[in-house]
Write an enzyme that holds these catalytic residues in place. Structure first.
Site, PDB file in Angstrom:
ATOM      1  N   LYS A  66       0.802  -1.220   0.000  1.00  0.00           N
ATOM      2  CA  LYS A  66       0.000   0.000   0.000  1.00  0.00           C
ATOM      3  C   LYS A  66       0.837   1.273   0.000  1.00  0.00           C
ATOM      4  O   LYS A  66       0.491   2.250  -0.673  1.00  0.00           O
ATOM      5  CB  LYS A  66      -0.973  -0.015   1.180  1.00  0.00           C
ATOM      6  CG  LYS A  66      -2.027  -1.122   1.061  1.00  0.00           C
ATOM      7  CD  LYS A  66      -2.966  -1.140   2.257  1.00  0.00           C
ATOM      8  CE  LYS A  66      -3.960  -2.278   2.143  1.00  0.00           C
ATOM      9  NZ  LYS A  66      -4.900  -2.307   3.289  1.00  0.00           N
ATOM     10  N   ASP A 103      -9.631   2.299   2.007  1.00  0.00           N
ATOM     11  CA  ASP A 103      -9.677   1.724   3.355  1.00  0.00           C
ATOM     12  C   ASP A 103     -10.261   2.711   4.359  1.00  0.00           C
ATOM     13  O   ASP A 103     -10.922   2.306   5.330  1.00  0.00           O
ATOM     14  CB  ASP A 103      -8.276   1.322   3.825  1.00  0.00           C
ATOM     15  CG  ASP A 103      -7.792   0.030   3.205  1.00  0.00           C
ATOM     16  OD1 ASP A 103      -8.635  -0.768   2.745  1.00  0.00           O
ATOM     17  OD2 ASP A 103      -6.558  -0.194   3.188  1.00  0.00           O
TER      18      ASP A 103
END
Length: 279
Positions: A66, A103
């Protein structure tokens, strides 16, 4: 739309439930798109992305990619810049690389689904990319103070900078001290990787008062959620977080944006949730 390819990348990635959810979504939308998975390490990501042809529409990223993916965007947003992390890459028809961190929305929706509308203080276990996404989501819910419990204090540098930028009070404690800091908090969030145990039994009073967010989703329940469920506590599950962030990814891949709902989004989300349960 023509046939397009997508995939989730990470290491390990065999456990990912993203292919099941995304495949269900594109079936409902009538898109003959394929969504797979690929084992990719951080040092391999650049070559993987550079090797994609025009048939590719986008990628999802899980650990440990990420932070690396956030560096590949021609177009990012506030959540990516704050967290230094992205879990989604859109390869636009114009050739631009658009990165997003869905997220943050996933965390917020999961907490709201567990009955949390506002909070003053939270305890976050871990300090990596997912933990930073949790902090940004908590900031939206009004949190003013964060206690971070970590295995290695050196890993808290990024989350310290984030808390400072958001104007949050931050304390850092050792993971072994977790039981001592959860008594008077509104949220306890577990963001450590699969397989990391929670050795301490946390106070029953904390489990009955605070909402637990456990980002673990396979297997379920994760170590934090298991303790909360044992006393009937409120739990925001990793599977709910996974579902809500994935819906935003589908929006981005289909329409190029994350804010406007898809046509028949309720039907799409229901199909994705069903696929998540079956897998």
């Amino acid at each position: 739309m023509s046939d397009r390819r997508l995939a989730v990348l990470g290491h390990p990635v065999a456990h990912s439930l993203s292919p099941a959810m995304h495949t269900a979504a594109y079936e409902v939308l009538g898109l003959d798109w394929s969504y797979g998975r690929a084992e990719v390490r951080e040092h391999e990501l650049a070559a993987f992305i550079d090797g994609l042809d025009r048939s590719w529409r986008g990628l999802s990223a899980t650990m440990p990619l990420k932070e690396e993916l956030a560096r590949f965007g021609d177009d990012d947003d506030r959540d990516v810049r704050l967290t230094g992390a992205a879990n989604t890459l859109l390869l636009s028809d114009e050739g631009r690389r658009v990165v997003r961190n869905t997220d943050v929305v996933g965390v917020g929706r999961s907490l709201q689904g567990a009955g949390l509308s506002t909070a003053e203080h939270a305890v976050v276990v871990g300090a990596g990319a997912t933990a930073r996404s949790v902090v940004v989501a908590l900031d939206v819910l009004g949190v003013r103070g964060i206690t971070v419990a970590v295995r290695d204090a050196a890993r808290a540098v990024g989350i310290r900078s984030l808390a400072e930028e958001l104007g949050l009070e931050l304390d850092v404690v050792a993971l072994g001290d977790l039981a001592a800091v959860v008594e008077e908090t509104d949220v306890v969030a577990w963001t450590l990787p699969n397989g990391v145990p929670l050795d301490a039994e946390l106070p029953v009073s904390a489990r009955e008062h605070a909402v637990a967010l456990d980002v673990t989703y396979h297997p379920w329940p994760g170590p934090l959620a298991a303790q909360w469920l044992a006393v009937g506590g409120r739990v925001a599950s990793g599977r709910d977080m996974l579902l809500h962030q994935a819906v935003r990814q589908v929006r981005l891949f289909v329409s190029g944006q994350t804010e406007e709902p898809l046509e028949a989004e309720a039907t799409v989300e229901a199909a994705m949730a069903s696929a998540l349960v079956k897998d």
